[in-house]
Design an enzyme around this catalytic site. Structure first.
Site, short mmCIF file in Angstrom:
data_model
loop_
_atom_site.label_atom_id
_atom_site.label_comp_id
_atom_site.label_asym_id
_atom_site.label_seq_id
_atom_site.Cartn_x
_atom_site.Cartn_y
_atom_site.Cartn_z
N ASP A 99 -5.73 9.96 9.59
CA ASP A 99 -4.48 9.36 10.02
C ASP A 99 -4.00 9.96 11.32
O ASP A 99 -4.30 11.10 11.65
CB ASP A 99 -3.40 9.54 8.94
CG ASP A 99 -3.63 8.59 7.78
OD1 ASP A 99 -3.54 7.37 8.02
OD2 ASP A 99 -3.91 9.05 6.67
N GLU A 158 0.86 -1.18 0.00
CA GLU A 158 0.00 0.00 0.00
C GLU A 158 0.90 1.23 0.00
O GLU A 158 1.74 1.41 0.88
CB GLU A 158 -0.92 0.01 1.23
CG GLU A 158 -2.06 -0.98 1.10
CD GLU A 158 -3.10 -0.88 2.22
OE1 GLU A 158 -4.09 -1.62 2.14
OE2 GLU A 158 -2.91 -0.09 3.16
#
Lengths: 294, 399
Positions: free
Chosen positions: A80, A69
């Site tokens: 995040d 990824e």
């Protein structure tokens, strides 16, 4: 963002069985045949420098990654935690754009034709580029899937149609709070694998409840036939192994970024390789017999 | 034309708005949407909201005819909707009371907020104290340094102020950080967003709570002036005071609606916050709207003399009102706003907030072009005491 799907479909209609098509599916089926689970490390493209990203990708494959990824840096990575945000900021210091990320994938593909690459990022850089422009170039560069964190299924029908037209897998998130009707909806739209966020919170958090993960995965499998990857909160071999006993894939992000952060230019590749190899060995170590702690 | 009924059920204003968040927040937003949908038409809730606005905030805020300033400008009459007279000194409290009452009914013991200059943080800390809730305010570390007085006000009110060190260390980063807190602590925490941005239902909910401004204005204009205004003028950062004034007038198409953005050092420089005039549609902070961004879709830091307008996005309803042509959007520079600030001090004895001074500056441009019997209603969204040191600094003084 309006474009003609039919012309694209016609363009690809003769190519659906090329070797590039659906690398993710073939990776999972060959792992399944070996009774193994996938290791999916996450790094941000351009962190700490654009020059090292492709080397780092090859290094991850050599040290056990089945799928990579690759994060597209964004100025406001709302979902995040601080670790991945810092990695995004380091990449943006080098002005890494979506096109730069695609160029890195293309360079990686000149050597590695097999390992699936999944991009991960936020909607705005993709919208600035335009759906079709992105998808056609991503396809040409050898991208296999993409997860846009802030595109829930309700808001991205056209986006998914566009990805489908270019045979790029639309990866979706599911969370502990996703109700059954939404799981159904994701099941209809998702390709490649689904990414189960194993805890509430942001990336890099530390409280992982394996019993809950096990329960939830049982429910998910009632609706979803795709492989299920689990991420958020996997910090070491022990948690990776425990998650691998439940899921089809283990996704590790913040912890790898931490390895990058603590490294110098000289030992970065080695440190990431050592950490990744540790995860690989833990996951492969008698996967089926490990039960979650109670 | 059909009566205005946006947003749609799924939170869209034309192509704008929506719910652009990670899956981890979807169920919390769905819960909030359902609860708000219920309390929106619940008589007890609305009665308590009205009571608090009257007795705690001090509403209705009057409409004041700025006669001397109007006469000096020599054109249309300038009327001021005095949100600066509210408790805590700005319109922000209308919304924080509404959201805190909702939080209370939802059983949340902890509220969080983001803040730029600190006005929304102070308004949130105020209602948290009023209703006995824990309050955490996220504030960019740059802003913490620049707004020391407001940081202290929040602490006096019992709130915890968390400096945000990430990104540009300003409002947008504070918003990112508050979202992260919410997604982690969603069970016991209510996120009080300060403007008409964020994912659905926030833009609608904040608008509804702020719409008291326009609702009162309609009644007061009829009672005091026997007519409605010809033009409404309000500053637009995220756009909550503007939408609060505009919303009850959207169907009254003979009333012009003008939103004033911050042109900073000029919209042709890279130091401004004129999102609707210079930005492009994109996705940020949970909704689709106009954004100040670079060619690669990265969000750019903005500039305005007024911290409350210093934001790279704008409420999605404004994006729609611009595109459909119902509202007009203009921008005035730091210097023009400062000039209007001084004018209102000298001609009317009112110290306006620098945010509101942008609306005043445009009114001062427009008034002389219109006949003397035309009425311009300007939303004086906040008082300027908080801006003393900024204004002094601009004049070369240190307090």
């Amino acid at each position: 963002m309006e474009f003609n799907f039919d012309s694209i479909k016609n363009f690809f209609s003769g190519q659906s069985s090329t070797q590039n098509a659906r690398r993710i599916a073939s990776t999972f089926s060959s792992l399944k045949a070996q009774n193994r689970k996938a290791l999916i490390p996450f790094i941000t493209a351009g962190d700490p420098t654009p020059q090292i990203t492709v080397q780092l990708m090859h290094q991850l494959v050599r040290s056990g990654a089945d799928i990579i990824e690759l994060g597209i840096p964004f100025s406001d990575p709302m979902a995040d935690g601080p670790t991945i945000q810092r990695s995004s900021e380091r990449a943006l210091k080098h002005h890494v754009s979506v096109k730069d990320v695609l160029a890195m994938v293309a360079e990686f593909r000149t050597v590695d034709k097999k390992t699936p690459i999944v991009l991960m990022g936020y909607a705005n850089p993709i919208e600035a580029m335009g759906y079709e422009s992105f998808a056609s170039q991503a396809r040409a560069c050898g991208v296999d899937g993409i997860l846009i964190v802030d595109y829930p299924p309700e808001e991205c029908e056209k986006w998914v149609q566009c990805l489908d037209a270019y045979q790029i897998d639309a990866i979706f998130l599911l969370s502990p709070t996703t109700p059954a009707n939404r799981i159904e909806q994701v099941a209809k739209m998702a390709k490649g694998y689904v990414y189960y966020v194993s805890l509430k919170g942001v990336t890099g958090a530390s409280h992982l409840d394996l019993n809950n993960v096990g329960e939830m995965l049982k429910q998910l499998r009632d609706h979803i036939s795709l492989p299920i990857g689990v991420g958020f909160g996997i910090r070491d071999g022990e948690t990776a192994r425990a998650v691998a006993s439940l899921a089809d894939a283990v996704v590790v992000g913040s912890r790898i970024i931490e390895e990058i952060e603590r490294s110098s230019d000289n030992d970065l590749l080695d440190n990431v390789a050592n950490f990744s190899t540790g995860l690989r060995n833990a996951i492969d170590g008698n996967v089926s017999n490990i039960q979650p702690k109670t | 034309m059909n009566a205005y009924d946006l947003p749609s059920k799924d939170g869209h204003f034309g192509p704008y708005g929506g719910i652009f968040v990670a899956e981890t927040l979807i169920s919390a937003l769905e819960d909030l949407r359902k609860q708000y949908e219920f309390y929106r038409s619940d008589q007890d809730f609305q009665a308590e909201f009205a009571y608090e606005l009257k007795h705690y905030v001090g509403r209705p805020s009057p409409i004041y005819h700025a006669k001397r300033w109007s006469q000096h400008l020599g054109g249309a009459q300038i009327l001021l909707k005095r949100e600066d007279l509210n408790h805590t000194g700005a319109h922000k409290i209308n919304n924080t009371i509404g959201q805190a009452l909702l939080a209370k009914r939802m059983g949340k013991k902890r509220v969080i907020a983001e803040t730029g200059a600190g006005q929304h943080g102070v308004a949130s800390a105020t209602v948290a104290a009023r209703y006995g809730m824990e309050c955490v305010v996220y504030m960019g570390s740059e802003d913490v340094k620049r707004q020391a007085t407001n940081v202290y006000r929040m602490k006096l009110l019992g709130a915890t102020v968390v400096p945000v060190e990430s990104g540009s260390q300003t409002l947008k980063d504070a918003l990112n950080e508050a979202m992260r807190d919410w997604v982690t602590n969603v069970e016991d925490t209510f996120y009080i967003i300060g403007t008409v941005a964020g994912p659905h239902p926030y833009p609608m909910m904040v608008r509804d709570f702020q719409a008291i401004i326009g609702k009162e204005a309609k009644v007061q204009m009829q009672a005091d002036f026997n007519q409605q205004p010809d033009v409404l003028i309000a500053c637009v950062g995220g756009g909550s005071n503007a939408i609060g004034l505009f919303y009850p007038y959207i169907d009254d198409t003979n009333v012009r609606l003008i939103g004033v953005e911050a042109a900073g050092k000029g919209i042709n420089t890279n130091q401004h916050a004129a999102t609707l005039l210079t930005g492009k549609p994109g996705v940020l902070h949970g909704n689709r709207t106009y954004l100040i961004q670079d060619e690669h879709g990265q969000i750019i830091e903005t500039h305005s003399i007024s911290a409350g307008l210093d934001y790279p996005g704008v409420g999605p309803e404004h994006a729609w009102l611009k595109d459909c042509g119902r509202a007009e959007y203009v921008a005035v520079t730091d210097d023009e706003a400062l000039h209007a600030f001084h004018a209102l001090c000298r001609y009317e004895g009112i110290l306006p907030a620098l945010e509101s001074s942008h609306a005043l500056a445009y009114a001062a441009k427009l008034a002389p072009t219109l006949a003397k019997d035309k009425l311009l209603l300007v939303n004086l969204s906040g008082r300027g005491d908080k801006d003393m040191s900024t204004v002094a600094q601009m004049s070369g003084l240190t307090l």
